[in-house]
Design a protein around this motif. Structure first.
Motif, PDB file in Angstrom:
ATOM      1  N   GLN A  40       0.827  -1.207   0.000  1.00 55.06           N
ATOM      2  CA  GLN A  40       0.000   0.000   0.000  1.00 55.06           C
ATOM      3  C   GLN A  40       0.863   1.260   0.000  1.00 55.06           C
ATOM      4  O   GLN A  40       0.515   2.269  -0.627  1.00 55.06           O
ATOM      5  N   ASP A  41       2.017   1.173   0.660  1.00 48.90           N
ATOM      6  CA  ASP A  41       2.955   2.294   0.698  1.00 48.90           C
ATOM      7  C   ASP A  41       3.721   2.460  -0.615  1.00 48.90           C
ATOM      8  O   ASP A  41       4.482   3.425  -0.782  1.00 48.90           O
ATOM      9  N   GLY A  42       3.571   1.507  -1.537  1.00 50.06           N
ATOM     10  CA  GLY A  42       4.283   1.564  -2.798  1.00 50.06           C
ATOM     11  C   GLY A  42       5.719   1.098  -2.716  1.00 50.06           C
ATOM     12  O   GLY A  42       6.514   1.336  -3.641  1.00 50.06           O
ATOM     13  N   LYS A  43       6.086   0.393  -1.652  1.00 51.45           N
ATOM     14  CA  LYS A  43       7.476  -0.028  -1.472  1.00 51.45           C
ATOM     15  C   LYS A  43       7.753  -1.431  -2.005  1.00 51.45           C
ATOM     16  O   LYS A  43       8.907  -1.848  -2.085  1.00 51.45           O
ATOM     17  N   LEU A  44       6.707  -2.167  -2.329  1.00 50.35           N
ATOM     18  CA  LEU A  44       6.851  -3.482  -2.955  1.00 50.35           C
ATOM     19  C   LEU A  44       5.548  -3.823  -3.656  1.00 50.35           C
ATOM     20  O   LEU A  44       4.535  -3.141  -3.482  1.00 50.35           O
ATOM     21  N   ALA A  45       5.591  -4.882  -4.451  1.00 53.02           N
ATOM     22  CA  ALA A  45       4.391  -5.395  -5.113  1.00 53.02           C
ATOM     23  C   ALA A  45       4.297  -6.885  -4.859  1.00 53.02           C
ATOM     24  O   ALA A  45       5.324  -7.578  -4.791  1.00 53.02           O
ATOM     25  N   LEU A  46       3.088  -7.386  -4.723  1.00 54.08           N
ATOM     26  CA  LEU A  46       2.917  -8.822  -4.470  1.00 54.08           C
ATOM     27  C   LEU A  46       3.425  -9.665  -5.626  1.00 54.08           C
ATOM     28  O   LEU A  46       3.747 -10.837  -5.449  1.00 54.08           O
ATOM     29  N   SER A  47       3.522  -9.074  -6.794  1.00 50.38           N
ATOM     30  CA  SER A  47       4.022  -9.799  -7.958  1.00 50.38           C
ATOM     31  C   SER A  47       5.543  -9.830  -8.022  1.00 50.38           C
ATOM     32  O   SER A  47       6.120 -10.468  -8.917  1.00 50.38           O
ATOM     33  N   ASP A  48       6.211  -9.176  -7.093  1.00 47.22           N
ATOM     34  CA  ASP A  48       7.679  -9.161  -7.085  1.00 47.22           C
ATOM     35  C   ASP A  48       8.249 -10.550  -6.834  1.00 47.22           C
ATOM     36  O   ASP A  48       7.721 -11.333  -6.027  1.00 47.22           O
ATOM     37  N   ASP A  49       9.359 -10.854  -7.503  1.00 54.23           N
ATOM     38  CA  ASP A  49      10.127 -12.071  -7.249  1.00 54.23           C
ATOM     39  C   ASP A  49      10.772 -11.938  -5.871  1.00 54.23           C
ATOM     40  O   ASP A  49      11.401 -10.920  -5.559  1.00 54.23           O
ATOM     41  N   VAL A  50      10.618 -12.953  -5.036  1.00 59.82           N
ATOM     42  CA  VAL A  50      11.176 -12.889  -3.688  1.00 59.82           C
ATOM     43  C   VAL A  50      12.689 -12.696  -3.713  1.00 59.82           C
ATOM     44  O   VAL A  50      13.278 -12.100  -2.806  1.00 59.82           O
ATOM     45  N   ARG A  51      13.353 -13.159  -4.782  1.00 60.66           N
ATOM     46  CA  ARG A  51      14.809 -13.017  -4.875  1.00 60.66           C
ATOM     47  C   ARG A  51      15.234 -11.559  -5.069  1.00 60.66           C
ATOM     48  O   ARG A  51      16.414 -11.228  -4.914  1.00 60.66           O
ATOM     49  N   LYS A  52      14.304 -10.668  -5.388  1.00 65.64           N
ATOM     50  CA  LYS A  52      14.603  -9.239  -5.432  1.00 65.64           C
ATOM     51  C   LYS A  52      15.028  -8.747  -4.055  1.00 65.64           C
ATOM     52  O   LYS A  52      15.844  -7.828  -3.941  1.00 65.64           O
ATOM     53  N   TYR A  53      14.464  -9.378  -3.012  1.00 65.43           N
ATOM     54  CA  TYR A  53      14.757  -8.968  -1.638  1.00 65.43           C
ATOM     55  C   TYR A  53      15.619  -9.992  -0.903  1.00 65.43           C
ATOM     56  O   TYR A  53      16.288  -9.662   0.071  1.00 65.43           O
ATOM     57  N   LEU A  54      15.594 -11.234  -1.370  1.00 68.87           N
ATOM     58  CA  LEU A  54      16.366 -12.310  -0.747  1.00 68.87           C
ATOM     59  C   LEU A  54      17.176 -13.020  -1.833  1.00 68.87           C
ATOM     60  O   LEU A  54      16.871 -14.158  -2.219  1.00 68.87           O
ATOM     61  N   PRO A  55      18.222 -12.360  -2.358  1.00 69.65           N
ATOM     62  CA  PRO A  55      18.985 -12.951  -3.468  1.00 69.65           C
ATOM     63  C   PRO A  55      19.731 -14.210  -3.090  1.00 69.65           C
ATOM     64  O   PRO A  55      20.196 -14.936  -3.973  1.00 69.65           O
ATOM     65  N   GLU A  56      19.847 -14.514  -1.786  1.00 69.16           N
ATOM     66  CA  GLU A  56      20.540 -15.730  -1.378  1.00 69.16           C
ATOM     67  C   GLU A  56      19.718 -16.992  -1.654  1.00 69.16           C
ATOM     68  O   GLU A  56      20.232 -18.118  -1.550  1.00 69.16           O
ATOM     69  N   LEU A  57      18.439 -16.831  -2.005  1.00 68.92           N
ATOM     70  CA  LEU A  57      17.628 -17.997  -2.365  1.00 68.92           C
ATOM     71  C   LEU A  57      18.031 -18.508  -3.739  1.00 68.92           C
ATOM     72  O   LEU A  57      18.450 -17.732  -4.615  1.00 68.92           O
ATOM     73  N   PRO A  58      17.904 -19.817  -3.975  1.00 66.02           N
ATOM     74  CA  PRO A  58      18.249 -20.369  -5.291  1.00 66.02           C
ATOM     75  C   PRO A  58      17.299 -19.853  -6.375  1.00 66.02           C
ATOM     76  O   PRO A  58      16.163 -19.449  -6.099  1.00 66.02           O
ATOM     77  N   ASP A  59      17.778 -19.895  -7.604  1.00 65.49           N
ATOM     78  CA  ASP A  59      16.931 -19.628  -8.761  1.00 65.49           C
ATOM     79  C   ASP A  59      16.305 -20.962  -9.163  1.00 65.49           C
ATOM     80  O   ASP A  59      16.996 -21.871  -9.622  1.00 65.49           O
TER      81      ASP A  59
ATOM     82  N   LEU B 140       5.969 -12.786  -4.001  1.00 70.49           N
ATOM     83  CA  LEU B 140       5.525 -12.545  -2.630  1.00 70.49           C
ATOM     84  C   LEU B 140       4.113 -13.081  -2.436  1.00 70.49           C
ATOM     85  O   LEU B 140       3.762 -13.554  -1.347  1.00 70.49           O
ATOM     86  N   ASP B 141       3.297 -13.003  -3.479  1.00 72.62           N
ATOM     87  CA  ASP B 141       1.948 -13.546  -3.402  1.00 72.62           C
ATOM     88  C   ASP B 141       1.977 -15.044  -3.165  1.00 72.62           C
ATOM     89  O   ASP B 141       1.186 -15.581  -2.382  1.00 72.62           O
ATOM     90  N   HIS B 142       2.910 -15.734  -3.830  1.00 75.47           N
ATOM     91  CA  HIS B 142       3.054 -17.182  -3.608  1.00 75.47           C
ATOM     92  C   HIS B 142       3.395 -17.477  -2.149  1.00 75.47           C
ATOM     93  O   HIS B 142       2.886 -18.447  -1.558  1.00 75.47           O
ATOM     94  N   LEU B 143       4.274 -16.662  -1.559  1.00 75.24           N
ATOM     95  CA  LEU B 143       4.665 -16.895  -0.157  1.00 75.24           C
ATOM     96  C   LEU B 143       3.456 -16.854   0.761  1.00 75.24           C
ATOM     97  O   LEU B 143       3.308 -17.692   1.660  1.00 75.24           O
ATOM     98  N   LEU B 144       2.595 -15.868   0.552  1.00 76.96           N
ATOM     99  CA  LEU B 144       1.493 -15.623   1.486  1.00 76.96           C
ATOM    100  C   LEU B 144       0.312 -16.564   1.280  1.00 76.96           C
ATOM    101  O   LEU B 144      -0.520 -16.709   2.180  1.00 76.96           O
ATOM    102  N   THR B 145       0.225 -17.195   0.107  1.00 74.11           N
ATOM    103  CA  THR B 145      -0.906 -18.083  -0.188  1.00 74.11           C
ATOM    104  C   THR B 145      -0.540 -19.561  -0.144  1.00 74.11           C
ATOM    105  O   THR B 145      -1.350 -20.409  -0.507  1.00 74.11           O
ATOM    106  N   HIS B 146       0.679 -19.882   0.296  1.00 66.99           N
ATOM    107  CA  HIS B 146       1.149 -21.275   0.364  1.00 66.99           C
ATOM    108  C   HIS B 146       1.133 -21.945  -0.999  1.00 66.99           C
ATOM    109  O   HIS B 146       0.832 -23.131  -1.126  1.00 66.99           O
ATOM    110  N   THR B 147       1.454 -21.187  -2.029  1.00 67.33           N
ATOM    111  CA  THR B 147       1.529 -21.743  -3.377  1.00 67.33           C
ATOM    112  C   THR B 147       2.943 -21.608  -3.950  1.00 67.33           C
ATOM    113  O   THR B 147       3.131 -21.730  -5.163  1.00 67.33           O
ATOM    114  N   SER B 148       3.930 -21.359  -3.087  1.00 68.52           N
ATOM    115  CA  SER B 148       5.305 -21.144  -3.541  1.00 68.52           C
ATOM    116  C   SER B 148       6.012 -22.430  -3.939  1.00 68.52           C
ATOM    117  O   SER B 148       6.944 -22.419  -4.738  1.00 68.52           O
ATOM    118  N   GLY B 149       5.614 -23.552  -3.356  1.00 70.04           N
ATOM    119  CA  GLY B 149       6.322 -24.811  -3.549  1.00 70.04           C
ATOM    120  C   GLY B 149       7.498 -24.985  -2.609  1.00 70.04           C
ATOM    121  O   GLY B 149       8.171 -26.028  -2.639  1.00 70.04           O
TER     122      GLY B 149
END
Length: 558
Positions: free
Chosen positions: A98-117, A124-133
């Protein structure tokens, strides 16, 4: 006659007053009976709060907050909320959007680059809906031999465990599978985007503005929290302490009271967090094939007794919790318990039933299975003869869940396929049956996919009729290791089973029974062995309810 009339009128008025008083006291009296098992001086218990329209909030408490010191639970006792906490983490992410600082469609690796590709972005939407795998981090450390609660874990250690996984349970967005990892990562996203920990951010943006003065996060399990209940689980005929000794939070870890949770529910109903936040929390993802998950963004939306219900339950160590609201009826219920033998959803919905539909025969969660109207049903509950097709016997037998090894037994009874409890499988089309409110879809006689509704699917295979010989079992002997779990297992025959002994912890043993060729399982674990082109066993793949396909390499193999 006049005296009799006056006496009759007086009696009627007194009866009406008594009835009104009884109606006013009914929820408290009903709850008192419902929670009687957890109301003594030698048992932990619960706190319950109910908000109804045009009435003051009802707050009740039962049992003891601390059995050693004889401290009773009160409505102001602080409990850990378990997974009820997830909606607050989701709200923090939504506030940043809502503050415009992120979007739910953002790739989580934008903020956590240590995660594998993983090839396909996890949003981020996948994280919150348990659909990330993402595999559940608690299931991973349990595979390592350290189930949650057996050693302390920090946020950074949990992140390391998650980032070490080279595989996913499934491609992002393909299905629903509950995973605490998504919410741990969401807590890190809040911190890296806002520059404040999730605890600091939610205190400033949620707890303080709403007046939730008794709420905080368990980001340091050693911190002294006045008024906190000790959690207990059953041990023999009594209880023993069972506390969440970890600093990982976001997926759970909220410390709060039933009164503060009513404040939160009212804020959601009134859209007090800002435009669209409440609706976003409830927004449910659409999965492939048009399946809609019941799980939104930290909240579950479904119907109960004909009323829309928005809720979530929780369980951490010995804490058991439930928070729900029925917006159309302006009813809100908060239940927090420090007794591990409580079924919070069952108790909370029993209270809801009393307030939503007192004349109902039984809560929907406890009532007879829901029967789809598409198939004619006889009065006895059996499928009408016209609905039963021939050849159903090929589907009878014992099947195992490919992730947990949990069995499903199907029997042919009077021409109808039934579960052991008598629930019928009602034919919809060739190989597809209605079961309760979901379906079983067979792809041949030896495999089916169960869709219980709400977006989740489970695969089952037929248990092999012939057990492997002793010589065949011996072929599996060896040490198998995984660099994703940082664990090794020594595998050897144990009678007609295989014993899996965790290296370095010989007391930790899984005894798995044969389910199919090269497949063994029990106690929530399924292991499938792999062979090379020459038939030699080279490794194994282990799966649980929240962890799919973890590879273990057999020692000595290239």
């Amino acid at each position: 006659m006049k005296k009799c009339g006056v006496l009759f009128l007086l009696a009627a008025r007194l009866a009406a007053a008594d009835a009104a008083d009884a109606a006013t006291q009914t929820p408290a009296a009903f709850a008192g009976n419902l929670f009687a098992k957890w109301s003594g001086a030698a048992t932990p218990g619960c706190a319950l709060a109910i908000s109804r329209p045009d009435q003051p909030a009802l707050k009740l408490a039962y049992g003891q907050a601390d059995l050693e010191h004889g401290t009773p639970n009160t409505p102001d006792t602080v409990f850990e909320a378990g997974s009820v906490s997830k909606q607050f983490t989701a709200a923090a992410v939504l506030l940043l959007a809502q503050d415009g600082k992120l979007a739910l469609s953002d790739d989580v690796r934008k903020y956590l680059p240590e995660l594998p590709d993983y090839g396909k972005p996890i949003t981020l939407d996948h994280l919150l809906t348990h659909t990330s795998g993402l595999r559940d981090w608690g299931s991973i450390v349990e595979m390592e031999g350290w189930p949650r609660g057996t050693r302390s874990v920090s946020m950074e250690q949990a992140l390391t465990v998650i980032a070490r996984q080279r595989g996913l349970n499934f491609p992002p967005g393909e299905r629903y599978s509950y995973s605490n990892s998504g919410y741990v990562l969401a807590a890190f996203v809040v911190q890296r985007v806002s520059g404040k920990t999730l605890a600091e951010f939610t205190r400033e943006r949620i707890f303080q503005p709403l007046g939730m003065t008794r709420t905080q996060w368990r980001d340091n399990f050693r911190r002294v929290v006045p008024g906190r209940a000790v959690a207990y689980s059953t041990a023999g005929k009594g209880y023993e302490q069972d506390m969440p000794f970890e600093d990982v939070y976001g997926h759970g870890g909220l410390l709060t009271t039933v009164g503060d949770l009513l404040i939160w529910n009212e804020a959601l109903t009134a859209n007090a967090l800002g435009k669209g936040i409440s609706a976003q929390l409830e927004r449910r993802p659409v999965l492939p094939e048009g399946r809609i998950s019941n799980y939104g963004h930290g909240l579950i939306s479904q119907s109960y007794l004909g009323a829309a219900e928005v809720s979530h339950d929780g369980a951490t160590a010995g804490y058991r919790t439930w928070l729900g609201r029925y917006p159309e009826r302006r009813l809100s219920i908060a239940l927090l318990c420090n007794a591990g033998d409580v079924n919070p959803g069952r108790l909370a919905r029993a209270v809801a039933q009393e307030l939503l539909a007192p004349s109902a025969a039984a809560p929907a969660a406890l009532a007879a299975p829901v029967v789809p109207a598409a198939v004619p049903v006889a009065a006895s509950g059996a499928v009408a003869p016209a609905a039963a097709s021939s050849g159903l016997g090929v589907y009878a037998g014992t099947f195992y869940n490919e992730l947990t090894a949990n069995p499903v037994i199907l029997a042919l009874r009077d021409g109808v396929l039934v579960l052991p409890n008598g629930t019928p499988l009602r034919p919809l089309q060739e190989g597809t049956f209605a079961v309760n409110a979901g379906t079983f879809a067979f792809s041949g006689p030896d495999r089916f996919v169960a869709n219980p509704g709400g977006g989740e699917v489970m695969s089952f295979r037929r248990v092999a009729a012939e057990a492997p010989s002793s010589a065949a079992l011996s072929a599996y002997t060896g040490r198998y290791g995984s660099d994703e779990a940082l664990a090794s297992y020594d595998i050897a025959p144990d009678g007609d089973k295989l014993a899996f002994r965790l290296s370095g912890k010989p007391e930790s043993v899984l005894r798995l029974k044969p389910l199919a060729p090269d497949v063994f399982g029990a106690d929530g674990v399924v292991v499938r062995f792999e062979r090379d082109g020459g038939g030699r066993i080279t490794g194994a793949v282990a799966s649980t309810n929240r962890l799919y396909g973890m590879h273990f390499k057999k020692a000595g193999q290239p």
